[in-house]
Design an enzyme around this catalytic site. Structure first.
Site, PDB file in Angstrom:
ATOM      1  CG  HIS A  14      -1.967   1.075   1.179  1.00  0.00           C
ATOM      2  ND1 HIS A  14      -3.318   0.820   1.125  1.00  0.00           N
ATOM      3  CD2 HIS A  14      -1.848   2.411   1.157  1.00  0.00           C
ATOM      4  CE1 HIS A  14      -3.981   1.962   1.079  1.00  0.00           C
ATOM      5  NE2 HIS A  14      -3.114   2.941   1.092  1.00  0.00           N
ATOM      6  CG  HIS A  16      -1.182   6.159  -2.653  1.00  0.00           C
ATOM      7  ND1 HIS A  16      -2.348   6.013  -3.356  1.00  0.00           N
ATOM      8  CD2 HIS A  16      -1.463   5.736  -1.383  1.00  0.00           C
ATOM      9  CE1 HIS A  16      -3.296   5.548  -2.563  1.00  0.00           C
ATOM     10  NE2 HIS A  16      -2.783   5.351  -1.367  1.00  0.00           N
ATOM     11  NE  ARG A  70       0.670  20.289 -15.798  1.00  0.00           N
ATOM     12  CZ  ARG A  70      -0.634  20.404 -15.761  1.00  0.00           C
ATOM     13  NH1 ARG A  70      -1.372  19.605 -16.502  1.00  0.00           N
ATOM     14  NH2 ARG A  70      -1.223  21.290 -14.977  1.00  0.00           N
ATOM     15  CG  ASP A 137      -6.244   4.886  -6.614  1.00  0.00           C
ATOM     16  OD1 ASP A 137      -6.392   5.321  -5.477  1.00  0.00           O
ATOM     17  OD2 ASP A 137      -5.783   5.559  -7.542  1.00  0.00           O
ATOM     18  N   GLY A 169      -8.732   8.237  -2.310  1.00  0.00           N
ATOM     19  CA  GLY A 169      -9.348   9.532  -2.070  1.00  0.00           C
ATOM     20  C   GLY A 169     -10.227   9.481  -0.832  1.00  0.00           C
ATOM     21  CG  HIS A 196      -7.743   3.579   0.031  1.00  0.00           C
ATOM     22  ND1 HIS A 196      -7.237   3.125  -1.166  1.00  0.00           N
ATOM     23  CD2 HIS A 196      -6.762   4.306   0.608  1.00  0.00           C
ATOM     24  CE1 HIS A 196      -5.987   3.555  -1.292  1.00  0.00           C
ATOM     25  NE2 HIS A 196      -5.667   4.277  -0.220  1.00  0.00           N
ATOM     26  CD  GLU A 199      -7.061   6.894   4.593  1.00  0.00           C
ATOM     27  OE1 GLU A 199      -7.709   6.814   3.522  1.00  0.00           O
ATOM     28  OE2 GLU A 199      -5.888   7.316   4.644  1.00  0.00           O
ATOM     29  CG  ASP A 277      -1.084   5.778   2.612  1.00  0.00           C
ATOM     30  OD1 ASP A 277      -1.882   6.351   3.370  1.00  0.00           O
ATOM     31  OD2 ASP A 277      -1.370   5.464   1.440  1.00  0.00           O
TER      32      ASP A 277
HETATM   33  O1  LIG Z   1      -4.111   7.530   2.366  1.00  0.00           O
HETATM   34  C1  LIG Z   1      -4.746   7.729   1.332  1.00  0.00           C
HETATM   35  N1  LIG Z   1      -6.081   7.527   1.302  1.00  0.00           N
HETATM   36  C2  LIG Z   1      -6.816   7.746   0.180  1.00  0.00           C
HETATM   37  N2  LIG Z   1      -6.294   8.192  -0.977  1.00  0.00           N
HETATM   38  C3  LIG Z   1      -4.964   8.411  -1.008  1.00  0.00           C
HETATM   39  C4  LIG Z   1      -4.140   8.191   0.104  1.00  0.00           C
HETATM   40  N3  LIG Z   1      -2.870   8.494  -0.238  1.00  0.00           N
HETATM   41  C5  LIG Z   1      -2.902   8.877  -1.515  1.00  0.00           C
HETATM   42  N4  LIG Z   1      -4.151   8.836  -1.992  1.00  0.00           N
HETATM   43  C6  LIG Z   1      -4.488   9.240  -3.351  1.00  0.00           C
HETATM   44  O2  LIG Z   1      -5.185  10.464  -3.264  1.00  0.00           O
HETATM   45  C7  LIG Z   1      -5.776  10.668  -4.537  1.00  0.00           C
HETATM   46  C8  LIG Z   1      -7.086  11.295  -4.308  1.00  0.00           C
HETATM   47  O3  LIG Z   1      -7.540  11.715  -5.567  1.00  0.00           O
HETATM   48  C9  LIG Z   1      -5.908   9.298  -5.194  1.00  0.00           C
HETATM   49  O4  LIG Z   1      -5.011   9.240  -6.286  1.00  0.00           O
HETATM   50  C10 LIG Z   1      -5.419   8.351  -4.116  1.00  0.00           C
HETATM   51  O5  LIG Z   1      -4.734   7.256  -4.686  1.00  0.00           O
END
Ligand SMILES: O=c1[nH]cnc2c1ncn2[C@@H]1O[C@H](CO)[C@@H](O)[C@H]1O
Length: 338
Positions: A14, A16, A70, A137, A169, A196, A199, A277
């Site tokens: 997990h 990003h 970009r 996601d 999100g 998710h 949370e 995360d």
């Molecule tokens: O901890 C988290 N929880 C939820 N979304 C997250 C988290 N970290 C990153 N994102 C990211 O936030 C963006 C929201 O548009 C998404 O790309 C999601 O992957």
């Protein structure tokens, strides 16, 4: 303990993509967009910029970093640097959450984005020996249009590294059931379901993720501790939680680390993996998260090995590729040579 963790082979499930952009990379990109971005190029100011009032504020800051990406070259550099940082921490395998919709919406064609992440994935595997896989996601705040587009990209582009389909999100105001048709199609196409949930909202979101979205793992899921029957269900059906302790504190999902529910989850028999995360945004690393877990769970070296193995077990690696990694973790003695 820190040295043992540093050398311990790991898997991360997990983490990003953009959230892992190092301060150096973000500063470099911000400098490229000087004057056209709120993101500071100065690392000290950036650390301040990555302090969040609440989850909604976190998403706003997160998307301001997404705005910096970009060109395909930005994606290649960012992705390879994320792989390098993971490999530095002895991560052998990582499922990286990427959000194609956010980049396509900002003008990067889906094939161009997918080719860039795939180039970096292949290069990282050959040069750094780390295996990356993708979770695509849906950014929940963008709703059903984002679900539509994320599914279309997943099925039309189908990059070799793609294994799972997620939903990120905010959870507040973004009920999970509406995404059922998209998860149904993604799962029918062989993608694993990892939304998710739990949370920033309660156990009912986790129930929805399981019942409506066919979740095989839950991103975060920490609010499960408020529902005994859910804890029992997760344990019985071996649905792992991807727990990110420091993230929960930095986004205010959990008030303070000493109150993190990790211990309650483990005591209830729920399978957990430890994850970072968005490490630079939360001022942490995966190794730091293992140290936090060791503190919260009072783990010795054996306990840390078990934690690392749990992530491998919960991963979407095929069994024949799990075995050597599990064996490597068992054989690992760290600096203590135990
Ligand atoms: O901890 C988290 N929880 C939820 N979304 C997250 C988290 N970290 C990153 N994102 C990211 O936030 C963006 C929201 O548009 C998404 O790309 C999601 O992957």
């Amino acid at each position: 303990m820190r040295d043992f963790i540093a050398g311990l082979p790991k898997a991360e499930l997990h983490v990003h993509h953009v959230g892992s952009a190092s301060p150096r990379i973000v500063a470099e990109l911000a400098a490229r967009h000087e004057g056209k971005t709120p993101v500071p190029a100065d690392p000290a100011l950036l650390a301040k910029y990555f302090e969040f009032r609440d989850f909604a504020h976190f998403v706003e800051i997160y998307l301001s970093v997404v705005d910096l990406i970009r060109e395909p070259e930005d994606v290649r550099i960012l992705t390879y640097e994320v792989a390098r940082e993971l490999a530095r921490q002895q991560v052998r395998y990582a499922e990286l959450t990427v959000t194609p919709y956010s980049h396509v919406k900002r003008g990067m064609p889906a094939p161009v984005f997918c080719e860039a992440i795939e180039d970096a994935r292949v290069r990282a595997e050959s040069e750094l020996g780390i295996v990356l896989r993708w979770c695509f996601d849906i950014p929940g705040e963008a709703g059903l249009p984002a679900a539509e587009e994320t599914l279309r990209i997943a099925l039309d582009e189908r990059p070799d590294g793609l294994v799972s389909f997620g939903l990120g999100g905010p959870e507040i105001g973004v009920p999970r059931p509406q995404f059922k048709p998209y998860f149904d199609k993604a799962r029918a196409a062989g993608l694993r379901s990892v939304p998710h949930a739990g949370e920033t909202t309660g156990p009912e979101t986790i129930w929805d993720a399981i019942r409506e979205l066919g979740a095989e793992r839950i991103g975060h899921g920490v609010s499960a501790v408020r529902d005994e029957s859910l804890l029992a269900y997760l344990a019985e059906h071996r649905i792992p939680l991807e727990v990110c302790p420091t993230s929960n504190v930095r986004t205010r999902a959990v008030p303070v680390i000493s109150e993190h529910p990790l211990r309650t989850l483990v005591d209830a028999g729920v399978l957990v993996s430890i994850n970072s995360d968005d490490p630079p945004m939360f001022g942490t690393t995966l190794n730091d998260e293992y140290a936090v877990a060791a503190e919260l769970l009072d783990l010795d070296e054996g306990g840390l090995r078990s934690l690392a193995k749990a992530a491998v077990e919960a991963s979407f690696l095929p069994l024949e590729r799990k075995r050597p990694l599990l064996a490597e973790i068992d054989a690992y003695g760290g600096v203590t040579g135990a």
